[in-house]
Design a protein around this motif. Structure first.
Motif, PDB file in Angstrom:
ATOM      1  N   ASN A 122     -12.538 -21.868 -25.327  1.00 20.09           N
ATOM      2  CA  ASN A 122     -13.162 -22.697 -26.159  1.00 20.09           C
ATOM      3  C   ASN A 122     -12.316 -21.839 -26.871  1.00 20.09           C
ATOM      4  O   ASN A 122     -12.978 -20.551 -26.820  1.00 20.09           O
ATOM      5  CB  ASN A 122     -14.689 -22.097 -26.450  1.00 20.09           C
ATOM      6  N   ILE A 140     -10.508 -20.017 -30.043  1.00 20.63           N
ATOM      7  CA  ILE A 140     -11.177 -19.737 -31.651  1.00 20.63           C
ATOM      8  C   ILE A 140     -10.248 -19.081 -32.477  1.00 20.63           C
ATOM      9  O   ILE A 140     -10.774 -19.616 -33.355  1.00 20.63           O
ATOM     10  CB  ILE A 140     -12.299 -19.253 -32.226  1.00 20.63           C
ATOM     11  N   ASN A 168     -13.496 -17.836 -26.458  1.00 21.16           N
ATOM     12  CA  ASN A 168     -14.958 -17.190 -26.430  1.00 21.16           C
ATOM     13  C   ASN A 168     -15.327 -18.106 -25.293  1.00 21.16           C
ATOM     14  O   ASN A 168     -15.590 -19.463 -24.570  1.00 21.16           O
ATOM     15  CB  ASN A 168     -15.881 -17.965 -27.529  1.00 21.16           C
ATOM     16  N   GLN A 189     -16.863 -18.934 -21.094  1.00 16.19           N
ATOM     17  CA  GLN A 189     -18.490 -19.443 -20.772  1.00 16.19           C
ATOM     18  C   GLN A 189     -19.018 -18.712 -20.026  1.00 16.19           C
ATOM     19  O   GLN A 189     -18.222 -18.007 -19.210  1.00 16.19           O
ATOM     20  CB  GLN A 189     -18.285 -20.970 -20.379  1.00 16.19           C
ATOM     21  N   THR A 198     -20.861 -13.937 -21.084  1.00 16.31           N
ATOM     22  CA  THR A 198     -19.742 -15.458 -22.205  1.00 16.31           C
ATOM     23  C   THR A 198     -19.801 -14.087 -23.699  1.00 16.31           C
ATOM     24  O   THR A 198     -19.874 -13.009 -23.404  1.00 16.31           O
ATOM     25  CB  THR A 198     -21.250 -15.949 -22.887  1.00 16.31           C
ATOM     26  N   GLY A 199     -18.970 -14.918 -24.162  1.00 13.30           N
ATOM     27  CA  GLY A 199     -17.943 -14.478 -25.191  1.00 13.30           C
ATOM     28  C   GLY A 199     -17.321 -13.717 -25.697  1.00 13.30           C
ATOM     29  O   GLY A 199     -15.942 -14.299 -24.842  1.00 13.30           O
ATOM     30  N   LEU A 200     -15.827 -13.239 -26.527  1.00 17.71           N
ATOM     31  CA  LEU A 200     -15.281 -13.206 -27.454  1.00 17.71           C
ATOM     32  C   LEU A 200     -14.550 -11.734 -26.115  1.00 17.71           C
ATOM     33  O   LEU A 200     -14.403 -11.614 -25.859  1.00 17.71           O
ATOM     34  CB  LEU A 200     -15.048 -11.957 -28.264  1.00 17.71           C
ATOM     35  N   HIS A 237     -23.847 -11.112 -24.071  1.00 18.78           N
ATOM     36  CA  HIS A 237     -22.456 -12.195 -24.510  1.00 18.78           C
ATOM     37  C   HIS A 237     -22.177 -11.297 -26.061  1.00 18.78           C
ATOM     38  O   HIS A 237     -22.033  -9.986 -26.674  1.00 18.78           O
ATOM     39  CB  HIS A 237     -23.199 -13.136 -25.656  1.00 18.78           C
ATOM     40  N   TRP A 263     -14.047 -11.648 -35.456  1.00 20.59           N
ATOM     41  CA  TRP A 263     -14.596 -12.574 -35.414  1.00 20.59           C
ATOM     42  C   TRP A 263     -15.781 -12.293 -34.460  1.00 20.59           C
ATOM     43  O   TRP A 263     -15.940 -11.545 -33.581  1.00 20.59           O
ATOM     44  CB  TRP A 263     -13.815 -13.660 -33.950  1.00 20.59           C
ATOM     45  N   ALA A 317     -18.366 -15.063 -32.263  1.00 15.68           N
ATOM     46  CA  ALA A 317     -18.804 -15.805 -31.368  1.00 15.68           C
ATOM     47  C   ALA A 317     -20.784 -16.237 -30.928  1.00 15.68           C
ATOM     48  O   ALA A 317     -21.057 -14.993 -31.260  1.00 15.68           O
ATOM     49  CB  ALA A 317     -18.479 -15.181 -29.472  1.00 15.68           C
TER      50      ALA A 317
END
Length: 324
Positions: A85, A87, A97, A99, A143-145, A280, A297, A299
């Motif tokens: 993903n 972004i 991002n 998972q 999860t996350g950036l 996250h 950014w 998410a």
């Protein structure tokens, strides 16, 4: 495969007074500080023929250093078509991002199927960048950036910015217990003395600072927004457990689910079925390594944490918090 290595060098005048781990990082730049520290702690380092196992030992000019160690040869990662993903992307960086369930680097038990394998497929030239451009990590089930450098120059800039604390990383978490106010955990972290896959607050460890503030209170849980100053392995998870507010679902530091009194069976099942730490990486801000533009950014909160938050709100409505 393993590789036997034997390294020898001499402490220079400019290194006099440095800690052993700092001096070795300069003498043997091909090896990471983490590996050097492991060597020291395992007794693989001698100074003038005497084994030294303290990273903070001071060194002096003309001392003879010898390393005798065994290392696992690094397996070259292969490109794999794994969905990412993404972004943001340009010629210098990309932001993903990540998972849940995606390991960042290949390692023991995860020879492939990692973020690094996916990056090598998405951007083949990234194989020329150390660690396939990865600047910082997220745990497998966090999860996350994450920002990834596509060139050596971009990676050098971003690593320096990270060390200078010029990259902002904010996280959302759901923890056990009702917290009344935000605060800061300023406690050093190091690998656990006996459980080597875990980290712990150890006073001789590396400085680690986590700031947190309360976003939402529930009957027996709290939603937090956290910001890191340092980036130690498992830092948020360790710091929250240290102050008695473990992350919901944390399989390592969280223990068994503890539903509040009179919780509905559905709510209890949701808590019991939340099998990852509720963490996250929600916001990332940095100066672009080429344009110097400040970029930010966000998410979205993942579905499992959204559903958990909804259930916590329902539970709180059914059993209102009473403040005395």
């Amino acid at each position: 495969m393993t590789q036997e290595i034997n390294l020898k060098s001499e402490i220079t005048a400019t290194q006099t007074g440095l800690r052993l781990d700092q001096a070795l990082a300069g003498l043997f730049p091909d090896y990471s500080r983490t590996r050097i520290k492991e060597w020291i702690l395992s007794g693989a380092i001698t100074i003038d023929g005497i084994t030294v196992d303290k990273p903070r030992e001071k060194v002096f000019e003309t001392q003879q250093i010898e390393v005798t160690a065994t290392i696992e040869e690094e397996v070259r990662a292969k490109a794999q078509n794994i969905a990412l993903n993404i972004i943001y992307e340009d010629d210098h960086i990309l932001v993903v991002n990540k998972q849940a369930g995606l390991v960042v680097h290949p390692g023991a038990g995860n020879a492939d199927g990692t973020l690094m394998n996916a990056l090598l497929h998405h951007c083949p030239d990234i194989e020329h960048v150390p660690r396939a451009g990865i600047v910082h990590r997220l745990d497998k089930d966090t999860t996350g950036l994450m920002v990834v450098a596509k060139t050596v120059e971009a990676q050098t800039h971003l690593v320096a910015a990270l060390q200078a604390r010029d990259i902002v990383r904010e996280y959302e978490a759901i923890v056990l217990g009702t917290m009344t106010a935000g605060g800061t955990v300023d406690e050093p972290i190091e690998r656990h003395a006996t459980r080597r896959t875990q980290m712990a607050v150890i006073h001789s460890g590396r400085p680690s600072v986590t700031h947190y503030r309360v976003s939402e209170k529930f009957r027996a849980h709290t939603r937090l927004r956290l910001r890191l100053e340092s980036g130690r392995t498992h830092q948020i998870r360790v710091h929250m457990a240290y102050i008695g507010h473990e992350l919901v679902g944390d399989p390592v530091y969280g223990g068994r689910p503890r539903p509040p009194k009179s919780a509905s069976p559905e709510f209890f099942e949701l808590l019991k079925g939340f099998k990852r730490q509720a963490l996250h990486a929600v916001r990332l801000e940095l100066a672009h390594p080429f344009t110097c533009e400040i970029m930010t950014w966000h998410a979205p909160i993942p579905d499992d944490m959204v559903e958990l938050t909804k259930a916590l709100r329902v539970d709180t409505e059914l059993h209102p918090i009473v403040y005395l």
